[in-house]
Each structure stands twice: as C-alpha cells, then as structure tokens.
Design a protein around this motif. Structure first.
Motif, mmCIF file in Angstrom:
data_model
loop_
_atom_site.group_PDB
_atom_site.id
_atom_site.type_symbol
_atom_site.label_atom_id
_atom_site.label_comp_id
_atom_site.label_asym_id
_atom_site.label_seq_id
_atom_site.Cartn_x
_atom_site.Cartn_y
_atom_site.Cartn_z
ATOM 1 N N ILE A 17 112.752 103.981 12.953
ATOM 2 C CA ILE A 17 113.574 102.769 12.803
ATOM 3 C C ILE A 17 112.817 101.519 13.279
ATOM 4 C CG2 ILE A 17 115.766 101.652 13.410
ATOM 5 C CD1 ILE A 17 116.277 104.064 11.704
ATOM 6 N N PRO A 18 112.199 101.561 14.493
ATOM 7 C CA PRO A 18 111.490 100.344 14.927
ATOM 8 C C PRO A 18 110.412 99.900 13.933
ATOM 9 C CG PRO A 18 111.668 101.898 16.738
ATOM 10 C CD PRO A 18 112.149 102.616 15.515
ATOM 11 N N SER A 19 109.774 100.855 13.261
ATOM 12 C CA SER A 19 108.665 100.454 12.394
ATOM 13 C C SER A 19 109.146 99.796 11.105
ATOM 14 C CB SER A 19 107.721 101.629 12.115
ATOM 15 O OG SER A 19 108.257 102.497 11.158
ATOM 16 N N MET A 20 110.453 99.925 10.787
ATOM 17 C CA MET A 20 110.973 99.184 9.634
ATOM 18 C C MET A 20 110.862 97.677 9.884
ATOM 19 S SD MET A 20 111.712 100.890 7.054
ATOM 20 C CE MET A 20 112.778 99.881 6.013
ATOM 21 N N SER A 21 110.788 97.298 11.182
ATOM 22 C CA SER A 21 110.641 95.873 11.493
ATOM 23 C C SER A 21 109.331 95.326 10.925
ATOM 24 C CB SER A 21 110.699 95.652 13.007
ATOM 25 O OG SER A 21 109.622 96.306 13.638
ATOM 26 N N LEU A 85 91.079 97.739 6.010
ATOM 27 C CA LEU A 85 91.169 96.278 6.152
ATOM 28 C C LEU A 85 89.821 95.582 6.048
ATOM 29 C CD1 LEU A 85 93.636 96.204 9.171
ATOM 30 C CD2 LEU A 85 94.146 95.302 6.900
ATOM 31 N N GLY A 86 88.795 96.249 6.507
ATOM 32 C CA GLY A 86 87.499 95.599 6.620
ATOM 33 C C GLY A 86 86.675 95.597 5.348
ATOM 34 N N THR A 87 86.979 96.524 4.438
ATOM 35 C CA THR A 87 86.123 96.639 3.266
ATOM 36 C C THR A 87 86.627 95.835 2.068
ATOM 37 O OG1 THR A 87 87.245 98.709 2.781
ATOM 38 C CG2 THR A 87 85.095 98.885 3.828
ATOM 39 N N VAL A 88 87.910 95.435 2.121
ATOM 40 C CA VAL A 88 88.406 94.579 1.027
ATOM 41 C C VAL A 88 88.861 93.245 1.595
ATOM 42 C CG1 VAL A 88 89.119 96.338 -0.623
ATOM 43 C CG2 VAL A 88 90.655 95.720 1.238
ATOM 44 N N ASP A 89 88.792 92.226 0.781
ATOM 45 C CA ASP A 89 89.202 90.896 1.218
ATOM 46 C C ASP A 89 90.671 90.625 0.922
ATOM 47 O OD1 ASP A 89 87.460 89.566 2.673
ATOM 48 O OD2 ASP A 89 86.443 88.513 1.039
ATOM 49 N N LYS A 90 91.338 91.674 0.442
ATOM 50 C CA LYS A 90 92.680 91.532 -0.089
ATOM 51 C C LYS A 90 93.702 91.065 0.956
ATOM 52 C CE LYS A 90 96.055 94.646 -2.201
ATOM 53 N NZ LYS A 90 96.266 96.031 -2.644
ATOM 54 N N TYR A 91 93.645 91.653 2.145
ATOM 55 C CA TYR A 91 94.741 91.435 3.094
ATOM 56 C C TYR A 91 94.531 90.206 3.976
ATOM 57 C CZ TYR A 91 95.862 96.150 1.639
ATOM 58 O OH TYR A 91 96.152 97.248 0.886
ATOM 59 N N THR A 92 95.627 89.420 4.116
ATOM 60 C CA THR A 92 95.605 88.285 5.040
ATOM 61 C C THR A 92 96.427 88.579 6.288
ATOM 62 O OG1 THR A 92 97.459 87.397 3.766
ATOM 63 C CG2 THR A 92 95.256 86.507 3.286
ATOM 64 N N HIS A 93 97.280 89.613 6.205
ATOM 65 C CA HIS A 93 98.125 89.978 7.343
ATOM 66 C C HIS A 93 98.199 91.493 7.488
ATOM 67 C CE1 HIS A 93 99.466 85.885 6.366
ATOM 68 N NE2 HIS A 93 99.831 85.790 7.638
ATOM 69 N N PHE A 94 98.188 91.932 8.739
ATOM 70 C CA PHE A 94 98.432 93.339 9.039
ATOM 71 C C PHE A 94 99.536 93.385 10.086
ATOM 72 C CE2 PHE A 94 97.334 97.163 11.693
ATOM 73 C CZ PHE A 94 97.778 98.102 10.768
ATOM 74 N N VAL A 95 100.606 94.103 9.789
ATOM 75 C CA VAL A 95 101.781 94.088 10.669
ATOM 76 C C VAL A 95 102.126 95.493 11.148
ATOM 77 C CG1 VAL A 95 104.148 93.263 10.929
ATOM 78 C CG2 VAL A 95 102.681 92.220 9.215
ATOM 79 N N MET A 96 102.379 95.620 12.447
ATOM 80 C CA MET A 96 102.906 96.855 13.023
ATOM 81 C C MET A 96 104.092 96.480 13.909
ATOM 82 S SD MET A 96 99.569 99.114 14.222
ATOM 83 C CE MET A 96 100.399 100.700 14.425
ATOM 84 N N ALA A 97 104.961 97.446 14.189
ATOM 85 C CA ALA A 97 106.009 97.221 15.185
ATOM 86 C C ALA A 97 105.350 97.142 16.553
ATOM 87 C CB ALA A 97 107.017 98.360 15.155
ATOM 88 N N VAL A 154 105.319 93.035 15.832
ATOM 89 C CA VAL A 154 106.591 92.322 15.888
ATOM 90 C C VAL A 154 107.588 93.074 16.757
ATOM 91 C CG1 VAL A 154 106.308 91.136 13.688
ATOM 92 C CG2 VAL A 154 107.357 93.398 13.720
ATOM 93 N N ARG A 155 108.389 92.303 17.506
ATOM 94 C CA ARG A 155 109.403 92.919 18.357
ATOM 95 C C ARG A 155 110.507 93.458 17.449
ATOM 96 N NH1 ARG A 155 111.822 90.097 23.760
ATOM 97 N NH2 ARG A 155 109.648 90.257 24.383
ATOM 98 N N PRO A 156 110.754 94.784 17.482
ATOM 99 C CA PRO A 156 111.698 95.374 16.516
ATOM 100 C C PRO A 156 113.071 94.714 16.532
ATOM 101 C CG PRO A 156 110.474 97.097 17.612
ATOM 102 C CD PRO A 156 110.105 95.816 18.300
ATOM 103 N N SER A 157 113.604 94.370 17.718
ATOM 104 C CA SER A 157 114.966 93.829 17.751
ATOM 105 C C SER A 157 115.049 92.449 17.110
ATOM 106 C CB SER A 157 115.473 93.772 19.188
ATOM 107 O OG SER A 157 114.582 93.034 19.984
ATOM 108 N N SER A 158 113.905 91.762 16.969
ATOM 109 C CA SER A 158 113.916 90.438 16.347
ATOM 110 C C SER A 158 113.786 90.514 14.828
ATOM 111 C CB SER A 158 112.772 89.578 16.882
ATOM 112 O OG SER A 158 112.835 89.487 18.271
ATOM 113 N N PHE A 159 113.422 91.678 14.324
ATOM 114 C CA PHE A 159 113.231 91.820 12.873
ATOM 115 C C PHE A 159 114.010 93.007 12.337
ATOM 116 C CE2 PHE A 159 109.637 89.369 14.325
ATOM 117 C CZ PHE A 159 109.523 88.378 13.353
#
Lengths: 328, 270
Positions: A17-21, A85-97, A154-159
């Motif tokens: 559940i927290p990682s859905m944030s 993440l390091g081999t492609v230039d595709k991502y501008t954001h990486f998000v975890m709970a 991200v703080r799970p309770s905020s998202f």
C-alpha cells in the motif's frame, strides 16, 4: 520527460500500500509513467497493475523476476536500477515510497549516479519544486532541483489515493518488459526478519488511524488491554510516546516522535499523552487529533482538535464499547 | 578485510539542540539559528557509544581504534571534545570557511559523503558507524551515499550489533535493523557501513574530570579545500524557502464520549 516509479511487493505478492504513493506522486509530475517491480512476485504484480480497475497512467511496466531481489538488498538493487536509469536518457524522475526500502536504496543509488536525492517529499509543486519537512516537521522546506534526474522518495500519507479515474475499457494492455537482474553480492547476506504480529493491523506510518498511548497508561498490561480493542475496532495502528517505550509498555518500533516514527494519519487519538515537543514533532501532520487526558494543562490539548479531559481508564473502554455498538 | 587493526570512523554533526524548536523568519523565509544552543546529533552520539563498545569487546581479539570526524566551522570543535572526553582516541575537524557560523549544515549529504569517502581512504577505515540521520535536515542520506560511493555493504537503522568470530580471517558483523512493521537480521563482511537507530545503546554521560582532561587533547584540523581539492562542493539543490508548518485551528474541549463520536462522524474519520 518520463517518470520511473518503483513498486514494492508484500511478502504474499501484492502491491504494498505505501508504495502506491510512488504512482500517485508520479501522476502529479504529469510525465508518462513507467513502473518497475522486482523480485519473484514481479510478474504477478505486473498483471495486477495491468488489470487495475482505475487508470494509473502507466505506459509501461518493467519486471525483474529474481528471488534474490525479494529482500531488496540495496547492494543488489542499486546496480540493477543503475543500469535502468543510467544507460538511457529517458527518465527525468525516479520515485519510491519513503518506506524502509526506499530510504535504504535511493540515497545509495543517487550517490552512485552523482545526484542528490530529495527525500520524504510531502508536496510536489511542479516537476522541479518540492516541499519536505525538516527539523522533524517543525519547519517545511521548499526545494528546487535542476538535476537531469530527480530521485525522490515520497511520504506515503501525503500521496494517498485521492481521485480515482475509471479506466477506459478499450485501452490496450500496458506492455511488460523484462529487465536484466543483478549479480549476487557476497559482502552481505539477509538472514531473517521478525514482523510484529499485526497482520490485521495497518502499518504505523501508513495507517489512516493511529491510537497512541502515553505513560499515564501505567504499564504494559493496561497499554495492551485498553489500546488493542480500540485499535481493532477502528482498524488503527498503535503507537506510543518515548516515555511509554522507555517504560517497557511496548516495542521500540512503535515510538512516535522526533527520534521515532513520523506519522500523519487522518485520525490521531492520543491517550494519556502529555504532548512533549519531541512527541508533537512526530504527529503534527495528522488531520484530526483527539486528546484524552486527565491533566487540563497538558500541551497535547493545544494541538488537539477535540479534547476529552478525564480519566482514560473510564473514557477509553466507554469509547471502544460505543464504537463497537455502532458497528454491529 | 584482514585483521591488523580495525579502524572505526564515526562522522558526527553539530545540530540545533533537540530540545529546541528552530526559529523561522517569516519575512526572509529562512531559519534563524543565531544564539541558539547546539549539540551533537543524538543519533551520532549513539554511534560514538557503539564504537567505544566495539573497541572494549573486540580489543582482546584484535586492536581497534576509534575516530570521530566532523565537517564545519571551528564551533564544531566542542562536539569533538565531548567525543574525546568519552574515550574516542582521535578527533578530526575538516574545516571550511563558512560565511556564517551555522553553515556546517548547508552542505548536502552527497557532498558530505564525498568528503567522508576521501577520509575513509586516507585513514584506512574498516568500519564506518554513524547516525541514521541528522535531526536538522532529516535527510537520512549520508550513510547510504557513503556506502554507495565506497561500494561497501550497508546496514541502516541498526538496533542490535554483534561481531562474529573475531578470530577468523575476515571480520563479519550480524545486525538487526528496524524496518516498517518489524525488523530484519543481516550479516555483513567488513569493510562496511552501519547507521544506528534508537535502542542500540544508551550513550554515556561525560564526567566533568574527563571533560577537563579532554580540553588538553589534540584535535586534528584539516582544511577542507586544501586537503580534499578533488571534492566538488557545488550544491545540486536550491533551498528556496523555509516556512512554519500550517497552523491548526483552536481545538474544542468536549464533555462526553458521545459528543466525541458525533464530531468524529462529522469529520468522516470513523
């Protein structure tokens, strides 16, 4: 611009559940979202996400099916994510709970890729501006980042889930792609874990309701006999003040405060809690705060939305009983 | 690692005293920390205590040295002094010319981790043991970053730590770490990095006579830019504003449990 969101699996193969944030935060970044899932449950979870009844906004799902990833060792997960993440230039954001897994992995990964992580984010203003609490929530910092890749927890309770968009039934299946797993690391070995016996109870940091006991509960027996029935009735997690933990009323991991867990539930019920600064710092993000205390001058009443002044040994059983009656 | 001497490094940070609330200037939207009491970050104090315990417990099997390091202005000397008074053998201040006195907290964790990496190499360190986070910026980053830069294993949020068979060829530790909903146990080969959580130990108090003695002990002072010119000190993040958290409306004192239940229903939280 594109966001990679990391989804954690529970031991029994569900989306934690927290990682859905992480997905909800990714939606706020307004970029196309790719989800990544690792471990032996990854393919099953990818299917769960594919068939989700709500539109999560996912464009693609990356899967690394490998049982050695089940314990989320940062030494093993970092090279894998470094590759993605390091081999492609595709991502501008990486998000975890900002879970114990996210906190363990993101800083290590960010350092290896030469980025400064942005941790425990409580608000996303735009794709480069974030708010996060500092000084245990006594101050809120606004952070700007011009980094090529923004790695945030991200703080799970905020998202938590706010608005659910019904999925367009004709939308095609989200493609699933395999990613290469990592080699083993001999330097570290996971041996075992001991999870608190709270299968039926939500986790403290992501619970919608938290019941906290203070030193006025007198001892472990009263702490348990008064708080457990109330927590079960409200499907709440149980927390404690530092004084209650020091008094041996409960496990150290239940401590809420500046040096313990930070919680921000919808409902926070403080029972026999005086409200030391140290404790308030751990719960001041809560939406509705209820305080039950004998001492009318207790500082907790200053932060409470609703206060009941009186003997907790009378009030708590009455409250539990009336809530149970209401439910039956 | 081989068992010549186990060199333990404990990075520490000078932070606003945990009993105090930071003052916020609502006009400049920044922190005002002038004339406030500062002390060692409480988690770092636990790390220092643990390094002393390890030395005591292991010293029959192998020699152990303890070393505290901090990065900041000369004001940070006081927390190093306290470590010396507690029994830490060596103390290093990595000094940088701060524009203001409290700028020691202005370096981002990544920069701190890069400096500490150089320190680890320079001092041939076998174990870094440090606080899980600083109670000012609450980043909870530096330990994991340092482990990553060194490509060392890491065990974070440790509440129990033991050495396994110190007579063997390679030093290994077993640690219990706090995780959401419980704890987990891991075994790590050294060199490695540990971050500590509450409950690992209770830091000792410093006796006045030891504090007096520590005043005469030397503190190594390294100029940051001269000693580690290779470290890039540019920030990657910009601190745009610091504000008070949203203030809550004044609460209501109720007279009965029934009133409370009514209110909670209105709030839709039960």
């Amino acid at each position: 611009s594109s966001t990679l969101a990391f989804i954690e699996a529970t031991r029994d193969g569900k989306v934690s559940i927290p990682s859905m944030s992480a997905i909800h935060a990714a939606q706020k970044l307004k970029n196309p979202i790719t989800a990544i899932i690792i471990g032996s449950h990854a393919p099953g979870i990818a299917k769960q996400l594919q068939s989700s009844s709500t539109d999560l906004g996912l464009q693609e799902i990356l899967v690394a099916e490998d049982a050695t990833l089940n314990t989320y060792l940062p030494e093993v997960v970092t090279p894998l994510l470094q590759n993605v993440l390091g081999t492609v230039d595709k991502y501008t954001h990486f998000v975890m709970a900002n879970s114990s897994i996210g906190k363990n992995i993101i800083p290590r990964l960010a350092a290896v890729l030469n980025y400064q992580a942005i941790c425990d984010v409580t608000e996303i203003l735009d794709a480069t501006t974030f708010k996060r609490p500092i000084y245990a929530g006594n101050a809120i910092a606004t952070i700007g980042s011009q980094q090529k890749l923004n790695m945030i927890t991200v703080r799970p309770s905020s998202f938590s889930i706010t608005k659910q968009v019904q999925k367009n039934m004709i939308s095609p299946n989200i493609p699933i792609k395999q990613v290469q797993t990592s080699e083993v690391n001999d330097d570290i070995k996971w041996e075992s874990d001991a999870l608190l016996d709270n299968d039926k109870r939500p986790d403290l940091t992501s619970a919608k309701t938290v019941i906290t006991g203070g030193v006025s509960l007198k001892d472990k027996e009263h702490f348990e006999s008064l708080l457990d029935p109330l927590a079960n009735t409200l499907n709440a997690a149980v927390g404690a003040t530092r004084a209650a933990v020091d008094g041996g009323f409960c496990d150290n991991s239940l401590q809420i405060g500046q040096t313990g867990k930070i919680v921000a539930p919808d409902l926070y019920v403080a029972i026999g809690v005086s409200g030391a600064i140290q404790h308030l710092a751990g719960m001041k993000g809560s939406k509705v705060v209820v305080a039950i205390n004998k001492d009318a001058d207790a500082p907790i009443f200053k932060v409470a939305d609703y206060g009941l002044q009186g003997d907790l040994f009378d009030i708590v059983p009455e409250l539990t009983e009336k809530l149970q009656e209401m439910q039956s | 690692m081989s068992k010549q001497t186990l060199r333990i490094l404990t990075p520490i940070k000078r932070v606003l005293d945990p009993q105090l609330k930071p003052r916020i200037n609502e006009v400049t939207k920044s922190l005002d920390l002038k004339n406030l009491k500062f002390s060692i970050n409480p988690f770092d104090d636990i790390a220092i205590e643990e390094s002393l315990t390890i030395r005591k417990n292991l010293s029959k099997a192998i020699p152990v040295s303890t070393h505290a390091v901090t990065i900041g202005s000369p004001k940070s000397e006081s927390i190093l002094r306290t470590c010396l008074a507690k029994g830490v053998e060596k103390a290093t201040l990595i000094k940088h010319d701060a524009k203001d006195d409290e700028a020691s907290s202005s370096f981002e964790p990544l920069i701190i981790a890069k400096i500490l990496k150089e320190m680890v190499k320079k001092e041939d360190i076998g174990l870094v043991i440090m606080g899980k986070q600083a109670i000012d910026d609450d980043f909870n980053n530096t330990g994991q970053m340092l482990a990553g830069l060194l490509n060392w294993p890491q065990i974070t949020n440790v509440t129990k730590l033991e050495f396994l068979d110190a007579t063997g060829d390679q030093l290994k530790v077993r640690a219990v770490r706090e995780i959401d909903g419980g704890n987990e146990t891991l075994v790590m080969k050294l060199p490695g990095l540990i971050t500590v959580d509450l409950g690992l130990n209770t830091p000792r108090y410093v006796k006045l006579q030891n504090m007096m003695k520590a005043k005469k002990k030397p503190i190594e002072i390294l100029d940051l830019k001269e000693t580690f010119p290779q470290v890039d000190l540019t920030s990657k993040l910009e601190l745009k504003a610091v504000e008070e958290p949203a203030v809550k409306k004044q609460g209501i004192i109720l007279n009965s449990v029934d009133e409370l239940i009514t209110k909670l229903k209105e709030e839709k939280v039960i």
